[in-house]
Enzyme design. Structure first.
Site, short mmCIF file in Angstrom:
data_model
loop_
_atom_site.label_atom_id
_atom_site.label_comp_id
_atom_site.label_asym_id
_atom_site.label_seq_id
_atom_site.Cartn_x
_atom_site.Cartn_y
_atom_site.Cartn_z
N PHE A 1 66.37 3.62 26.54
CA PHE A 1 66.97 4.80 27.15
C PHE A 1 66.89 6.02 26.21
O PHE A 1 67.71 6.91 26.27
CB PHE A 1 68.43 4.54 27.52
CG PHE A 1 68.61 3.41 28.50
CD1 PHE A 1 68.41 3.61 29.85
CD2 PHE A 1 68.95 2.13 28.05
CE1 PHE A 1 68.57 2.57 30.76
CE2 PHE A 1 69.11 1.09 28.95
CZ PHE A 1 68.92 1.31 30.31
N CYS B 1 58.79 10.11 31.71
CA CYS B 1 59.72 9.14 32.31
C CYS B 1 60.14 9.50 33.74
O CYS B 1 59.85 8.76 34.68
CB CYS B 1 60.95 8.98 31.43
SG CYS B 1 60.62 8.17 29.86
#
Length: 444
Positions: free
Chosen positions: A150, A258
């Site tokens: 993340f 992303c």
């Protein structure tokens, strides 16, 4: 522990350096010999604040090495982390070719029990396929786990060393315990779950953040119509604990490696499950349309753009990185060239990457500048597309003096309105009240 990381992109390099910093023995493997040579010569192929120094420190300490030999790296290792790319296919689905290739090669190299971790972003069900691909090549015992990343480019080291949470998805209690031991020094917030849920957590997280961005951009567009200030609206919304202030900054939309890839992939995952993800499709559409705002504001202020010289400040998809994948600047600059504009562009970090990728190298109509002020000089308008500090802290009076025209399009809402008010610039932002040539503060 002994760790092997397969893939030396953003995730692999940062993870390898950070685990070495924690005292583990890390081998980073890549098939690209040129990249490995570069790393062994002390050069880092990506721009990430603090990464080069961290790599150098741990190489010198003997905790971090780079190699093309997967077989040597995997031998006697405790954990193998797969961090190869999953680029989008034309359909929007994730390309699992590199994952399959890595899994098969790992299977052929195992010499004893190993925990195999997929850190790459992969569709739900991929880790079961990884297990099958490895098992086809070895009788050695192993376990597979999903530990999604993340990290944010530009703050990747901080995000890795201080994560909000660690997600561990696996069927094996032993593998879960090993991975908890690995990550426990980073945080107490460790989520244990199944493989499918771990894979979905990554996609769902990115899709939700993308949704917040598209939502506030829609609110900003509405603010421009009704006379409200999107920054005041976002501040008022963000004080609600159920909403929070993060990702409520209006602008020209999200980009990078992303959000665009993962939102498209999740739509495809839903389609294969015979579910029409209407909300996420709208999020993607809103993001694509948001880039048009720069073009419309320039047309509104200048009329025809043919023959007009437009300065571009910023090419990376965000500050703090040299990543230009899906950067809004790509589409915006293409639109302006189609309108006949002449462009002058500059980015302090990402310029060479952008030049190589832009329209397949066809940069006719663009002057690539070496600094911010040569970019501004003689322009009819200036567009801020990436909020690097050297742009946001620039003297707007100097901008006004160097420009031929007076139009400033702030695609990131980066400038303080009081600073703009001290100039005679015709200022356009995203959903904020500003002054233009018509006189008093109003919304553009």
């Amino acid at each position: 522990m002994k760790l092997t990381i397969v893939g030396t992109g953003y995730v692999g390099l940062v993870s390898g350096a950070c685990f070495a910093e924690l005292g583990h023995e890390v081998a980073c493997v890549d098939k690209l010999a040129n990249k490995i040579d570069q790393l062994n010569n002390g050069e880092v192929p990506i721009y990430e604040p603090g990464l080069q120094e961290m790599i150098a420190r741990n190489r010198e300490a003997g905790r971090l090495r780079f190699t093309t030999r997967l077989d040597e790296a995997v031998r006697d290792t405790d954990i193998v982390i797969i961090a190869v790319g999953t680029p989008p296919l034309p359909s929007g689905e994730a390309n699992l070719g590199f994952i399959q290739e890595a899994a098969a090669e790992i299977g052929g190299c195992l010499s004893g029990y190993t925990v195999i971790v997929t850190k790459s972003t992969v569709p739900v069900g991929t880790n079961e396929r990884v297990e099958r691909w490895i098992r086809e090549r070895t009788a050695v015992p192993f376990d597979v786990a999903s530990v999604p990343e993340f990290l944010r480019e530009g703050s990747a080291i901080r995000d890795t060393m201080n994560p909000d949470r660690i997600v561990i998805g696996t069927k094996s209690r032993h593998a879960a315990a090993v991975l908890e031991q690995l990550h426990r020094p980073l945080t107490e917030q460790i989520v244990h779950t199944d493989l499918y849920s771990a894979e979905m957590i990554k996609y769902a997280s990115n899709a939700f953040l993308a949704t917040k961005i598209s939502f506030i951009n829609e609110i900003a567009n509405l603010c421009e119509k009704v006379g409200a200030n999107v920054e005041a609206v976002a501040a008022g919304m963000g004080m609600d604990n159920r909403i929070g202030p993060a990702f409520l900054k209006a602008g020209i939309g999200y980009g990078g490696s992303c959000f665009p890839k993962d939102t498209d992939a999740l739509v495809q995952i839903a389609g294969h499950a015979e579910y029409d993800f209407k909300l996420l499709k709208s999020v993607i559409e809103v993001n694509k349309l948001q880039r048009n705002g720069v073009r419309y504001k320039l047309r509104d202020s200048l009329g025809s753009l043919r023959g007009r010289t437009i300065g571009i400040w910023g090419l990376a998809f965000k500050p703090g990185t040299d990543d230009v994948r899906e950067a809004p600047a790509h589409e915006i600059m293409q639109q302006l060239l189609e309108d006949g504009a002449l462009l002058k562009a500059y980015d302090p970090v990402a310029q060479s990457n952008f030049q190589r990728s832009f329209r397949g190298g066809d940069d006719t109509g663009i002057t690539w500048c070496s600094d911010r002020w040569s970019t501004v000089e003689g322009c009819d308008a200036l567009c801020l597309l990436t909020e690097w500090e050297e742009f946001t802290e620039a003297d707007l009076g100097q901008v006004e003096r160097l420009m031929r025209g007076s139009v400033l399009v702030d695609g990131r809402n980066a400038y303080r309105l009081e600073d703009v008010e001290r100039t005679q610039l015709q200022y356009y932002s995203v959903g904020r009240p500003v002054r233009n040539e018509k006189g008093p503060l109003q919304v553009q």
